[in-house]
Design an enzyme around this catalytic site. Structure first.
Site, PDB file in Angstrom:
ATOM      1  N   GLU A  74       0.797  -1.224   0.000  1.00  0.00           N
ATOM      2  CA  GLU A  74       0.000   0.000   0.000  1.00  0.00           C
ATOM      3  C   GLU A  74       0.833   1.279   0.000  1.00  0.00           C
ATOM      4  O   GLU A  74       0.293   2.360   0.228  1.00  0.00           O
ATOM      5  CB  GLU A  74      -0.971   0.006   1.194  1.00  0.00           C
ATOM      6  CG  GLU A  74      -1.939  -1.168   1.157  1.00  0.00           C
ATOM      7  CD  GLU A  74      -2.809  -1.286   2.384  1.00  0.00           C
ATOM      8  OE1 GLU A  74      -3.867  -1.916   2.290  1.00  0.00           O
ATOM      9  OE2 GLU A  74      -2.415  -0.764   3.451  1.00  0.00           O
ATOM     10  N   GLU A 110      -6.670  -6.904  -2.008  1.00  0.00           N
ATOM     11  CA  GLU A 110      -7.093  -7.332  -0.671  1.00  0.00           C
ATOM     12  C   GLU A 110      -8.605  -7.179  -0.557  1.00  0.00           C
ATOM     13  O   GLU A 110      -9.119  -6.063  -0.514  1.00  0.00           O
ATOM     14  CB  GLU A 110      -6.426  -6.493   0.428  1.00  0.00           C
ATOM     15  CG  GLU A 110      -4.933  -6.665   0.550  1.00  0.00           C
ATOM     16  CD  GLU A 110      -4.356  -5.861   1.719  1.00  0.00           C
ATOM     17  OE1 GLU A 110      -5.153  -5.351   2.545  1.00  0.00           O
ATOM     18  OE2 GLU A 110      -3.130  -5.733   1.795  1.00  0.00           O
TER      19      GLU A 110
END
Length: 873
Positions: free
Chosen positions: A482, A548
């Site tokens: 991320e 995710e």
């Protein structure tokens, strides 16, 4: 020098013999002591004559905490609240976990020009190394991932009695475990695993995994040593697994090191499948030579394919160097998978599309943390966990950036089972400054420059790329979870290191970057996480390649009883959903809104069984929803997450003890290569074909059953589905909605060929109010069960449901011992199965433990099937 670890899988006998002569592990007989109690320096301590009487046995490979657990100095942190009883390094100071490790071993000095090497594959975070009174490293080693190699030839004792002494230093900044993601974030100032300070799915590891956590081994070579081989396979064109194969190309490079004071010439040879190439080589005295061998053309290659698309053929290749006198100085055996991975930008979905050997692959992946939170790694455990992922019909595992670069044994299992690997480097948006976070000690701009030592980070990248790049399963590198690394690290990795060392793999800047999946929705680009209405997975468009997205994952009662104290084996409050402190400590996510439609429960066992119904439905729907929009909305999906390295109550398809729950089998069903499915929003029945061949001459059979077992045939019609595609067949919304209005309905969907069923799916649908009232009205099914030893060494379980009765619904099959405790791990080709009236199902149970348990029995129980134990015939 470390590449030889990767060769143990499936080698020829001669290869094993050669390796046995060349290297061995130092994996037993270690002793340790807290550094503050040792009053001599490393030179003195590493003298074999110095007494270490009363030192405690040490676990190597292993962390300090692993040794303390094994010596019963601290309790098992996986159980209950035991982790709170272990002193945390942040509060005690680093001296608490600074330890000496000592190992005595036999090795005579090498003869002639032979060389002896000492290798460490992972020490966290720093260490100094001594052998027989000599310090081997000029400067203290730092970096949890960076390997170490020492030529110990000059320092070996003449009598062969040697002592190795290593002092291990914990991370300089262990971080405050304040409950934040990565604690206060300062764990990321070093180059090591961030999760050890705690995350939303794990409590902190109290020593931050300090220790000699990975393998230590001795290697013996001649004057010349082969280092860092690099194998690249090229598979031009578009291939199909079943077709005759055109040639493939193999390019090979390696570095040769000469440890002697004289130049050496000779022949470097690479061999695979009875084909070889050679090159004349000269290596200067005390120097190295980097050699690229001539291109090898492999005729009629057997290719490596991802799971579900073809076989995973692996060749045993050898690299060897023979000097001008004809003496072989070193040989390396390497497992090679012949495949080529391509990526493209899909302009329709706005996401990355993956191809292998010219064929596009719909990515069905799982996010992975690490096998064990305390780094207690074994080859067998890796094999079992990766096999579970293969059994879920997944084809990719993403290694999350807050953990580690996974071990060669993990990649060996992925090579074997066909799981592509998406490997993050060691960054996270949480610790490295993506978001404002009141739990973090330092501001975003400061955290954005973590770690403190950028050079160490880059050196670790170089080293780990060299260690892993020959594995066919390794598909992608990624800058971090991320978030990208700092600009200078990013530039060096992307523009220099990876193109030079591994130019064939795509590099994602970060795990949810626009280069992977264009984020048209805003926000962080991940999720959702937790229980979703089934309709969400089907009808609400998310990111076109979601890195995710996931749901829940609590185990059944037997699983919970392994790590929750007896007094905490209490179901969540049915009115409020509240749980006690131990459940919260193990990161429980509430189920209650999803369980209440299934009616009341009287105890934890009933609650956990209802939770399995939710588990199965959630993950089947997730995989079906993404598959239904394959190539239209999506090019792939990666579940958050498929396993836990700790006893957490969320995000797992099997528990820490390798006991699968219904999440695994719901995922398996929804992700199967040829699949028939039902859209709960519009009632559309569709088929998915994730293979490269047409699925033809199939009959679509749709039937419903009520709670009494009465059935209705909706249709029988011939259908076909093209390769790697989705095919809509018909809507049955009006019929299904009418039949399920009062008590819900069972809905059976099958694709049948002349020789049997090729796809089978079974739904339990709620009534018009969203409740499963029909399930509470099920009468007991008289399921007849037998078990027998199968030819291949497994166990065949046969479940027969008599006609004129109800569906035998949602049956769990388990292999148990004479005490009726589950035998783990074993593998089931299906589980949580329902058997229609008048039908029989066969379940195959496999795994080494099925062969090693002569007194084993099979346990079967279901929602309306009483628990029974079956003797295996």
């Amino acid at each position: 020098m470390y590449r030889k670890i990767s060769v143990f899988m499936g080698l020829m006998l001669i290869g094993k013999c050669l390796l046995a002569q060349q290297q061995y592990e130092l994996n037993s007989g270690w002793q340790c002591n807290i550094a503050g109690s040792v009053k001599v320096n490393g030179e003195k301590l590493s003298d074999p004559a110095y007494s270490i009487t009363n030192w405690q046995p040490a676990t190597v490979p292993g962390t300090v905490l692993t040794t303390l657990i094994n010596n019963k100095a601290v309790p098992d942190p996986m159980f209950g609240m035991n982790n709170e009883k272990i002193p945390d390094i942040y509060h005690t100071g680093n001296d608490q976990y600074t330890y000496w490790f000592v190992k005595d071993f036999k090795e005579l000095p090498a003869s002639a020009d032979g060389q002896v090497w000492l290798h460490f594959r992972g020490v966290n975070e720093g260490c100094d190394v001594f052998l027989n009174g000599h310090k081997l490293n000029n400067n203290t080693h730092f970096g949890a991932y960076l390997r170490q190699t020492y030529n110990i030839t000059p320092w070996l004792a003449k009598n062969g009695n040697n002592r190795l002494a290593v002092i291990v230093y914990p991370p300089k900044y262990p971080g405050n475990p304040n409950g934040g993601q990565g604690g206060d974030g300062t764990i990321a100032k070093g180059v090591g695993p961030q999760y050890t300070a705690g995350w939303d799915w794990i409590q902190p590891m109290r020593d931050r995994n300090t220790g000699i956590w990975d393998k230590v081994f001795i290697e013996k070579t001649g004057a010349i040593s082969l280092k860092d081989p690099h194998i690249i396979t090229k598979v031009p064109g578009v291939r199909k697994p079943q077709d005759p194969q055109q040639p493939a190309i193999i390019n090979t490079a390696v570095t040769l090191e000469n440890s002697t004071s004289k130049p050496i010439t000779g022949t470097l040879k690479f061999s695979v499948a009875e084909t070889s190439v050679t090159s004349k080589v000269a290596i200067p005295a005390k120097g190295t030579a980097s050699i690229t061998l001539p291109q090898l053309t492999l005729q009629h290659p057997k290719l490596w394919w991802p799971a579900g698309y073809g076989d995973q053929h692996l060749y045993k290749a050898t690299l060897s160097f023979t000097d001008q006198t004809g003496k072989q100085q070193d040989i390396d055996t390497i497992v090679v998978g012949v495949r080529e991975i391509q990526t493209y930008w899909n302009a329709h979905t706005n996401s990355r599309e993956i191809a292998v050997n010219g064929q596009k692959i719909f990515i069905k992946g799982g996010n992975w943390i690490t096998s064990d939170a305390l780094f207690r790694f074994t080859k067998d455990r890796y094999d079992a966990e990766v096999k579970f992922h293969r059994d879920m019909n997944l084809n990719l595992i993403r290694i999350w950036g807050g953990s580690l670069t996974e071990r060669p044994e993990f990649f060996e299992a992925c090579d074997k089972y066909g799981l592509l690997v998406f490997q993050d480097f060691w960054m996270s948006g949480d610790c490295n400054g993506r978001w404002t976070d009141p739990m973090k000690k330092e501001d975003q701009w400061t955290r954005r420059q973590y770690p403190d030592d950028h050079g160490l980070f880059l050196a670790s990248v170089v080293d780990q790329v060299k260690m892993l790049r020959n594995h066919p399963s390794l598909a992608f590198w990624c800058g971090g979870n991320e978030i990208t690394p700092p600009a200078d690290i990013m530039a060096a990795m992307k523009d220099s290191i990876l193109p030079k060392l591994d130019g064939t793999r795509y590099f994602f800047d970060y795990s949810n970057s626009d280069s992977m999946s264009y984020n048209h929705l805003g926000g962080n680009g991940d999720g959702p996480y937790g229980i979703q209405p089934i309709s969400v997975f089907w009808g609400e468009r998310t990111f076109p390649f979601n890195s995710e997205v996931g749901s829940v994952g609590v185990g059944d009662y037997e699983s919970l009883a392994r790590f929750l104290p007896e007094e905490n084996l209490v179901a969540p409050d049915p009115a409020t959903g509240k749980v006690d402190a131990v459940w919260n400590y193990h990161k429980y996510i509430s189920y209650n809104n999803a369980i209440s439609p299934y009616g009341e429960f009287k105890d934890l066992k009933q609650w956990a069984n209802k939770a399995q119904l939710v588990n199965y439905d959630q993950y089947r729907a997730l995989m079906e929803g993404f598959s239904a929009h394959m190539w239209d909305w999506y090019t792939g999906v990666i579940i958050w997450k498929t396993q836990n390295p700790w006893t957490a109550l969320r995000g797992q398809m099997y528990d820490y003890y390798l006991d699968p729950n219904a999440c695994l089998y719901g995922t398996r069903k929804g992700a199967e290569p040829l699949h028939i499915m039902y859209n709960p929003i519009d009632g559309m029945v569709s088929g998915v074909n994730n293979t490269f061949s047409y699925a033809r001459d199939m009959m679509l059979e749709l039937r419903t059953f009520d709670h009494l077992g009465h059935d209705s045939v909706l249709t029988k019609v011939f259908v076909e589905i093209g390769p790697t595609s989705v095919q809509k067949f018909m809507s049955v919304a009006a019929t299904i909605n009418k039949l399920k209005e009062k008590d819900g309905i069972f809905f059976s969907l099958r694709l049948v060929k002349a020789d049997g069923i090729v796809a089978d799916n079974f739904y339990w649908l709620p009534n018009g109010d969203g409740k499963y009232t029909g399930l509470s009205k099920l009468s007991t099914a008289k399921l007849q069960c037998t078990a027998s030893r199968a030819d291949a060494g497994g166990i065949k379980v046969t479940l027969s449901n008599p006609a004129n009765g109800p569906v035998a619904f949602f049956n769990r099959i388990s292999l148990v011992n004479a005490k009726h405790e589950r035998i783990l791990p074993v593998f089931y080709n299906d589980n949580y199965v329902s058997v229609l009236p008048g039908e029989t199902k066969t379940i195959l149970v496999s795994g080494e433990l099925t062969k090693m348990s002569p007194d084993a029995q099979i346990e079967v129980y279901g929602e309306n099937v009483e628990s029974q134990y079956i003797v295996i015939q």
